[in-house]
Design an enzyme around this catalytic site. Sequence first.
Site, short mmCIF file in Angstrom:
data_model
loop_
_atom_site.label_atom_id
_atom_site.label_comp_id
_atom_site.label_asym_id
_atom_site.label_seq_id
_atom_site.Cartn_x
_atom_site.Cartn_y
_atom_site.Cartn_z
N THR A 124 0.82 -1.21 0.00
CA THR A 124 0.00 0.00 0.00
C THR A 124 0.86 1.26 0.00
OG1 THR A 124 -1.69 -1.17 1.27
CG2 THR A 124 -1.84 1.22 1.21
N LYS A 147 -1.79 -1.04 -3.92
CA LYS A 147 -2.99 -0.34 -3.47
C LYS A 147 -2.57 1.10 -3.18
CE LYS A 147 -6.14 -0.18 0.50
NZ LYS A 147 -6.84 -1.01 1.50
N LYS A 149 -3.78 4.78 -1.80
CA LYS A 149 -4.78 5.53 -1.06
C LYS A 149 -5.06 6.86 -1.76
CE LYS A 149 -5.32 2.99 2.80
NZ LYS A 149 -6.63 2.55 3.33
N ASP A 223 -15.93 -1.72 1.64
CA ASP A 223 -15.08 -1.95 2.80
C ASP A 223 -15.80 -1.45 4.05
OD1 ASP A 223 -13.19 -2.18 4.79
OD2 ASP A 223 -11.74 -0.81 3.90
N LYS A 245 -12.84 -7.99 6.65
CA LYS A 245 -11.90 -7.68 7.72
C LYS A 245 -12.47 -8.26 9.01
CE LYS A 245 -10.06 -3.34 5.83
NZ LYS A 245 -9.97 -1.87 6.01
N CYS A 273 -7.26 -5.71 6.64
CA CYS A 273 -7.08 -5.75 8.09
C CYS A 273 -6.94 -4.34 8.61
CB CYS A 273 -5.84 -6.57 8.46
SG CYS A 273 -4.30 -5.90 7.78
N ASP A 295 -4.94 -7.75 0.88
CA ASP A 295 -4.37 -6.49 1.36
C ASP A 295 -3.93 -6.69 2.81
OD1 ASP A 295 -3.73 -3.79 1.76
OD2 ASP A 295 -5.79 -3.28 2.28
N ASP A 297 -0.53 -6.12 4.11
CA ASP A 297 0.87 -5.70 4.10
C ASP A 297 1.31 -5.02 5.39
OD1 ASP A 297 -0.73 -3.47 3.65
OD2 ASP A 297 0.69 -2.52 2.30
#
Length: 326
Positions: A124, A147, A149, A223, A245, A273, A295, A297
Site C-alpha cells: 500500500t 494499493k 490511497k 469496505d 476484515k 485488516c 491487502d 501488508d
Amino acid sequence: MKVSVRKRFIALEQPFRVAFGTISGLDVVEVEVSDGDVIGRGECCPMGIYGQDADSTLAEIEAIAPRLASGELDRLTLQGAMPARSARNALDCALWDLEAKRSGRSVWDVAGLRAPGTITSDVTIGIMSPEATAKFAATLRDASMIKLKLGGEADLECVAAVRSVLPEVPLFVDVNAGWTLERLNLLSPRLADAGVFMIEQPLPPQDDHLLDEYNHAVSLCADESCHDRTDLDRFVGRYDYVNIKLDKTGGLTEGLALAAASQARGFRLMVGCMLGSGLAMAPAYVIASLCEVVDLDVPLIVKDRADAGVHHDGRRLHRFTAELWG
C-alpha cells in the site's frame, strides 16, 4: 475457562495518511482463553471510525468473560451473544486457536481448508504528494500488486505518478469513503484509462444508495460498508467486491461465513485488516486463502519487527507457524 485481556500500542515505522487522517500507530487488544492446560490467543484493533476504542473493547470482553468462564458460551454461541465488531473478533480467534490446540489439529483442518504456503499480497502507498508517491513507488518494482490511497488533494496526479514508474503492475485505489458521487463519476473513467481495476469504498456507507447513479467505469469494493452477511442485500448492483476484515465481521467464524455467502451471491472477495501484529494477520491469512485480492501488508510497516509475525517478502505472505496461532 479463564479469560485474560490487555491492550498495547503498535507503532508504525512511518506515519501513514488516509482520507480520514494520519495514523502513526494504534492500540490493539489481546485476549487469552485458557482451559487450564491449553491457551488460545486472539487480537483485535478497534477503530474510532466504527465507534470503538481499546478501552470500550476491553470492557466489552470483560463483561462477557464470566459467561465464557462458566461454559455458558462457546465459539458458536458467542456469535449471537456479541455484535460483529472488534471485541468478538479477539475472542472468536482465541477460541479458534484453543480449539485447534485442544484437538491436535491445525486451524486449517478445523476449518476444512487447504493451507497455502504463500499468498500473493499487495503493498500500500498512503496519501502523499505526487512527487513523493513516484519516489516511493520506485522502491516497489518487485511488488505483485499496488494499493494506492486516494482522497487527498491530487488524486489523479498520484495515480499518474505510480503509473510513471510502475506501468504494468496491477493497481487499485482506496478512497476510505472520501469522495462524493460526483467526484467518483468524474474520476472513474480516468482511473479506468490508467488501468485501475478496482475502487475501494468511494463513498461514505450512508451514501451507498447513491451508487445506483454510478457510471460503473471501474469495479467497486465495499469496505467500511461491509461488516457481515446482513449487508450483502444492499450491495447487489452497487458493489462487485467485498472486503472481509475480521474486526468488522467479529472474527474468523463470521468471516468464513461471509466469504461463502458473498461467493454464492456472485461477489468477488478481498481481505484486509486494521493495524495489528502477526496474531491478527494469521487468521486473516486463513481468509486470504479464499480471496482474489489480498491487502495484508501490515507486516511491512510496523515499527517493531517482532510485531510482524507473518512474513511479507514484498510480493507474497508466507504461511504463519503453529507457534504463532492456530
